[in-house]
Design a protein around this motif. Sequence first.
Motif, mmCIF file in Angstrom:
data_model
loop_
_atom_site.group_PDB
_atom_site.id
_atom_site.type_symbol
_atom_site.label_atom_id
_atom_site.label_comp_id
_atom_site.label_asym_id
_atom_site.label_seq_id
_atom_site.Cartn_x
_atom_site.Cartn_y
_atom_site.Cartn_z
ATOM 1 N N PHE A 167 51.938 43.762 33.769
ATOM 2 C CA PHE A 167 51.734 42.670 34.727
ATOM 3 C C PHE A 167 50.803 41.620 34.131
ATOM 4 C CE2 PHE A 167 52.216 46.131 38.154
ATOM 5 C CZ PHE A 167 53.597 46.035 38.115
ATOM 6 N N PHE A 168 49.765 42.083 33.442
ATOM 7 C CA PHE A 168 48.802 41.182 32.804
ATOM 8 C C PHE A 168 49.502 40.294 31.775
ATOM 9 C CE2 PHE A 168 45.656 40.430 29.385
ATOM 10 C CZ PHE A 168 44.663 39.782 30.110
ATOM 11 N N VAL A 169 50.279 40.894 30.901
ATOM 12 C CA VAL A 169 50.974 40.159 29.845
ATOM 13 C C VAL A 169 52.001 39.196 30.430
ATOM 14 C CG1 VAL A 169 52.544 40.419 27.869
ATOM 15 C CG2 VAL A 169 50.556 41.913 28.090
ATOM 16 N N TYR A 179 44.170 42.760 49.729
ATOM 17 C CA TYR A 179 44.350 42.831 48.278
ATOM 18 C C TYR A 179 43.229 42.071 47.567
ATOM 19 C CZ TYR A 179 47.063 42.996 43.919
ATOM 20 O OH TYR A 179 47.486 43.237 42.643
ATOM 21 N N ILE A 180 42.874 40.927 48.102
ATOM 22 C CA ILE A 180 41.788 40.119 47.535
ATOM 23 C C ILE A 180 40.455 40.857 47.687
ATOM 24 C CG2 ILE A 180 40.471 37.970 47.849
ATOM 25 C CD1 ILE A 180 43.194 36.635 48.553
ATOM 26 N N ALA A 181 40.235 41.458 48.846
ATOM 27 C CA ALA A 181 39.001 42.222 49.085
ATOM 28 C C ALA A 181 38.906 43.412 48.142
ATOM 29 C CB ALA A 181 38.941 42.687 50.536
ATOM 30 N N ALA A 182 40.037 44.075 47.895
ATOM 31 C CA ALA A 182 40.047 45.235 46.996
ATOM 32 C C ALA A 182 39.665 44.843 45.574
ATOM 33 C CB ALA A 182 41.418 45.905 47.010
ATOM 34 N N ALA A 183 39.896 43.584 45.218
ATOM 35 C CA ALA A 183 39.512 43.107 43.887
ATOM 36 C C ALA A 183 38.041 42.720 43.837
ATOM 37 C CB ALA A 183 40.384 41.923 43.482
ATOM 38 N N GLY A 184 37.371 42.757 44.997
ATOM 39 C CA GLY A 184 35.937 42.511 45.028
ATOM 40 C C GLY A 184 35.520 41.089 45.355
ATOM 41 N N PHE A 241 43.331 40.394 38.909
ATOM 42 C CA PHE A 241 44.078 41.452 39.579
ATOM 43 C C PHE A 241 44.795 42.418 38.642
ATOM 44 C CE2 PHE A 241 43.715 37.953 42.596
ATOM 45 C CZ PHE A 241 43.135 38.624 43.667
ATOM 46 N N HIS A 242 44.893 42.070 37.360
ATOM 47 C CA HIS A 242 45.614 42.935 36.418
ATOM 48 C C HIS A 242 44.900 43.070 35.080
ATOM 49 C CE1 HIS A 242 48.909 42.687 39.243
ATOM 50 N NE2 HIS A 242 48.847 41.364 39.183
ATOM 51 N N GLY A 243 43.632 42.689 35.018
ATOM 52 C CA GLY A 243 42.885 42.688 33.760
ATOM 53 C C GLY A 243 42.581 44.066 33.222
ATOM 54 N N PRO A 244 41.865 44.119 32.110
ATOM 55 C CA PRO A 244 41.598 45.376 31.413
ATOM 56 C C PRO A 244 41.009 46.487 32.289
ATOM 57 C CG PRO A 244 40.922 43.532 30.055
ATOM 58 C CD PRO A 244 41.323 42.963 31.382
#
Length: 135
Positions: free
Chosen positions: A101-103, A35-40, A86-89
């Motif tokens: 999730f972001f909010v 999951y962390i890798a998928a976020a770059g 992980f949930h930003g714009p």
Amino acid sequence: MSKTIAILLARLIFGAVFAMATSFKFMDMQSTASYIAAAGFPFPLLLAWVAAFFELGLALALLTGAFFSEASFLAGIYVVFLAFAFHGPGHWNGNQAEFGFFVDHFTFLAGLLFAAVHGPGDTLVVKARSLLTAR
């Protein structure tokens, strides 16, 4: 009495959230790393382990009241980081739930900031000198 109960319940909820997150990481560290890798992020397995132990420390501090204000403040910074990472714009296009999730992270931040300022209460607290609430 109701104030004491509310504070203890809040501490239990905060601690339980981080304890659950920690347990999910320890149960499947490789999924967390993926999951962390998928976020770059680089070094995802290392970051997964760091996150697991950081969350464990937060859970212990929030549950025991030791270094409670510092832990609440650090947890607030952490949840804002998680919100954007992980949930930003960039995640909202095509998945409206990601905005929710972001909010949600900012609602959690509000509670953590309130906790950081007001402390762990006087009941069931491990006494440790807090730098943020020292008088």
